[in-house]
Write an enzyme that holds these catalytic residues in place. Structure first.
Site, PDB file in Angstrom:
ATOM      1  CB  ALA A  57      -0.896  -0.028   1.228  1.00  0.00           C
ATOM      2  N   GLY A  64       0.729  -5.071   1.190  1.00  0.00           N
ATOM      3  CA  GLY A  64      -0.521  -5.212   0.437  1.00  0.00           C
ATOM      4  C   GLY A  64      -0.338  -5.939  -0.889  1.00  0.00           C
ATOM      5  CD  GLU A  90      -2.107  -7.583   3.618  1.00  0.00           C
ATOM      6  OE1 GLU A  90      -1.679  -6.418   3.476  1.00  0.00           O
ATOM      7  OE2 GLU A  90      -2.919  -7.900   4.496  1.00  0.00           O
ATOM      8  CD  GLU A 107       1.881  -5.216   5.803  1.00  0.00           C
ATOM      9  OE1 GLU A 107       2.815  -6.029   5.963  1.00  0.00           O
ATOM     10  OE2 GLU A 107       1.011  -5.357   4.924  1.00  0.00           O
TER      11      GLU A 107
HETATM   12  C1  HXC Z   1       4.778   4.386  -1.778  1.00  0.00           C
HETATM   13  C2  HXC Z   1       6.563   3.420  -2.803  1.00  0.00           C
HETATM   14  C3  HXC Z   1       6.312   2.200  -2.157  1.00  0.00           C
HETATM   15  C4  HXC Z   1       5.187   2.131  -1.288  1.00  0.00           C
HETATM   16  C5  HXC Z   1       8.078   1.959  -3.371  1.00  0.00           C
HETATM   17  N1  HXC Z   1       7.664   3.225  -3.544  1.00  0.00           N
HETATM   18  N2  HXC Z   1       7.268   1.319  -2.520  1.00  0.00           N
HETATM   19  N3  HXC Z   1       5.805   4.500  -2.615  1.00  0.00           N
HETATM   20  N4  HXC Z   1       4.464   3.255  -1.129  1.00  0.00           N
HETATM   21  N5  HXC Z   1       4.837   1.021  -0.673  1.00  0.00           N
HETATM   22  C6  HXC Z   1       8.275   4.255  -4.387  1.00  0.00           C
HETATM   23  C7  HXC Z   1       9.511   4.862  -3.737  1.00  0.00           C
HETATM   24  O1  HXC Z   1       9.146   5.850  -2.818  1.00  0.00           O
HETATM   25  C8  HXC Z   1      10.235   5.426  -4.949  1.00  0.00           C
HETATM   26  O2  HXC Z   1       9.613   6.616  -5.333  1.00  0.00           O
HETATM   27  C9  HXC Z   1       9.939   4.387  -6.020  1.00  0.00           C
HETATM   28  O3  HXC Z   1       8.771   3.681  -5.582  1.00  0.00           O
HETATM   29  C10 HXC Z   1      11.063   3.387  -6.206  1.00  0.00           C
HETATM   30  O4  HXC Z   1      11.346   2.831  -4.952  1.00  0.00           O
HETATM   31  P1  HXC Z   1      12.836   2.795  -4.329  1.00  0.00           P
HETATM   32  O5  HXC Z   1      12.684   2.646  -2.866  1.00  0.00           O
HETATM   33  O6  HXC Z   1      13.650   3.937  -4.825  1.00  0.00           O
HETATM   34  O7  HXC Z   1      13.379   1.454  -4.975  1.00  0.00           O
HETATM   35  P2  HXC Z   1      14.421   0.428  -4.348  1.00  0.00           P
HETATM   36  O8  HXC Z   1      15.561   1.159  -3.691  1.00  0.00           O
HETATM   37  O9  HXC Z   1      14.732  -0.549  -5.410  1.00  0.00           O
HETATM   38  O10 HXC Z   1      13.629  -0.295  -3.168  1.00  0.00           O
HETATM   39  C11 HXC Z   1      12.533  -1.076  -3.505  1.00  0.00           C
HETATM   40  C12 HXC Z   1      11.776  -1.433  -2.203  1.00  0.00           C
HETATM   41  C13 HXC Z   1      11.437  -0.162  -1.418  1.00  0.00           C
HETATM   42  C14 HXC Z   1      12.628  -2.382  -1.354  1.00  0.00           C
HETATM   43  C15 HXC Z   1      10.493  -2.185  -2.636  1.00  0.00           C
HETATM   44  O11 HXC Z   1      10.809   0.770  -2.307  1.00  0.00           O
HETATM   45  C16 HXC Z   1      10.520  -0.388  -0.276  1.00  0.00           C
HETATM   46  O12 HXC Z   1      10.906  -0.885   0.790  1.00  0.00           O
HETATM   47  N6  HXC Z   1       9.231  -0.021  -0.440  1.00  0.00           N
HETATM   48  C17 HXC Z   1       8.252  -0.122   0.622  1.00  0.00           C
HETATM   49  C18 HXC Z   1       7.777  -1.558   0.771  1.00  0.00           C
HETATM   50  C19 HXC Z   1       6.818  -1.703   1.930  1.00  0.00           C
HETATM   51  O13 HXC Z   1       7.154  -1.417   3.094  1.00  0.00           O
HETATM   52  N7  HXC Z   1       5.574  -2.153   1.641  1.00  0.00           N
HETATM   53  C20 HXC Z   1       4.531  -2.344   2.622  1.00  0.00           C
HETATM   54  C21 HXC Z   1       3.695  -1.082   2.765  1.00  0.00           C
HETATM   55  S1  HXC Z   1       2.506  -1.196   4.046  1.00  0.00           S
HETATM   56  P3  HXC Z   1      10.496   7.927  -5.708  1.00  0.00           P
HETATM   57  O14 HXC Z   1       9.459   8.973  -5.960  1.00  0.00           O
HETATM   58  O15 HXC Z   1      11.389   8.185  -4.561  1.00  0.00           O
HETATM   59  O16 HXC Z   1      11.238   7.497  -6.946  1.00  0.00           O
HETATM   60  C22 HXC Z   1       1.252  -2.083   3.331  1.00  0.00           C
HETATM   61  C23 HXC Z   1       0.011  -2.205   4.156  1.00  0.00           C
HETATM   62  C24 HXC Z   1      -1.072  -2.996   3.483  1.00  0.00           C
HETATM   63  O17 HXC Z   1       1.345  -2.588   2.259  1.00  0.00           O
HETATM   64  C25 HXC Z   1      -2.378  -2.935   4.254  1.00  0.00           C
HETATM   65  C26 HXC Z   1      -3.065  -1.633   4.146  1.00  0.00           C
HETATM   66  C27 HXC Z   1      -4.434  -1.598   4.786  1.00  0.00           C
END
Ligand code: HXC
Length: 263
Positions: free
Chosen positions: A68, A113, A116, A136
């Protein structure tokens, strides 16, 4: 649609791609709303059997769905957080109850997500570049789209809780070993294999596949005796279909059956 691509392939197979590669296909409210609308439209096609298997994937080389949208969630209130979770839940349920099978073709990150989302699909296949995690708790939240429940049911509570508590990211081969994915392929072979799997499914009687999916889903968590009772009416109903009559007649007459019609 701003965030989704849909393509119809041969043999009643559809490919739905989440297309927000600049954010690794992260699920913001716009993506969630489009998924709700699009899945409702596609469900009508599936009810009519013009769509018989749906493949869900992510755009780009790197990511299925990286979770998400964290930037959108960061300033949410309790109420907003709950509402955001509920809208995503509707997507998960639409996939789970989708009238034909859904295959997740996981081409890269399936995080939070994103993981999920795959759990709401019937079958998961992955490329060797795929990785899976529930990050998360490292963000101060819990999986909010049914991830704890569905992952526990798929791989057992022990592996599910380890993934939730540690946030460890696992690779495709580890996901295969715990039963999180069914098959792993080289990245360039993933879509070909997804389509081949989908075509194998669509070569079978669509009413029978739909009935089997309903029984499988409705049986989860029920005692064996109760779940086998669910099966019996669905089994009986198959004998009202033209496809059953034709397939069995063809077997007895030692000839190939005519194409299944979904009637
Ligand atoms: C918003 C995201 C994102 C996310 C990546 N991006 N994941 N933006 N939400 N979940 C964006 C980054 O900000 C970045 O934007 C671009 O995508 C590329 O990502 P990078 O981080 O630069 O790439 P990289 O270094 O290769 O790392 C990849 C990654 C990392 C390991 C996947 O992006 C990451 O850890 N993302 C978050 C993953 C995460 O924690 N997901 C769970 C979310 S909570 P810019 O603009 O800087 O280029 C969830 C809850 C679900 O899912 C339930 C809800 C009710």
């Amino acid at each position: 649609m701003k965030y989704l691509l849909y393509e119809e392939k041969d043999k009643n197979v559809g490919v739905l791609t989440i297309n927000r590669p600049e954010a690794l296909n992260a699920l913001n409210s716009g993506v969630i709303a489009e998924l709700q609308t699009c899945l409702a439209e596609l469900a009508k096609k599936a009810e009519e059997h013009s769509l018989r298997c749906l493949i869900l994937t992510g755009a780009g080389e790197k990511s299925f769905v990286a979770g998400a949208d964290i930037a959108e969630m960061r300033s949410m209130t309790v109420e907003e957080g709950r509402a955001f979770g509920l809208e995503g839940d509707k997507v998960m349920e639409a996939l789970e109850d989708f009238p034909c099978p859904v295959i997740a073709a996981v081409n890269g990150f399936a995080l939070g997500g994103g993981l999920e989302l795959t759990l709401s699909c019937d079958i998961r296949i992955a490329s060797t570049k795929a990785s899976f995690a529930l990050p998360e708790t490292g963000l101060g939240i819990i999986p909010g789209y049914g991830g704890i429940q569905r992952l526990s049911r798929l791989v057992g509570a022990g592996f599910a809780k380890e993934m939730v508590y540690t946030t460890n990211r696992i690779k495709a081969d580890a996901a295969l070993s715990i039963g999180l994915v069914n098959h792993v392929y080289e990245p360039e072979a993933l879509m070909t294999e997804a389509i081949a799997l989908a075509e194998k499914i669509t070569s079978n009687a669509p009413c029978a596949i739909a009935a089997a999916k309903k029984v499988a889903n409705a049986s989860v968590g029920l005692e064996l005796s109760k779940s086998t009772r669910l099966e019996n009416p669905a089994f009986g109903a198959c004998f009202a279909t033209e496809d059953q009559k034709e397939a069995m007649a063809a077997f007895v007459e030692k000839r190939p059956h005519s194409p299944f019609t979904g009637k």
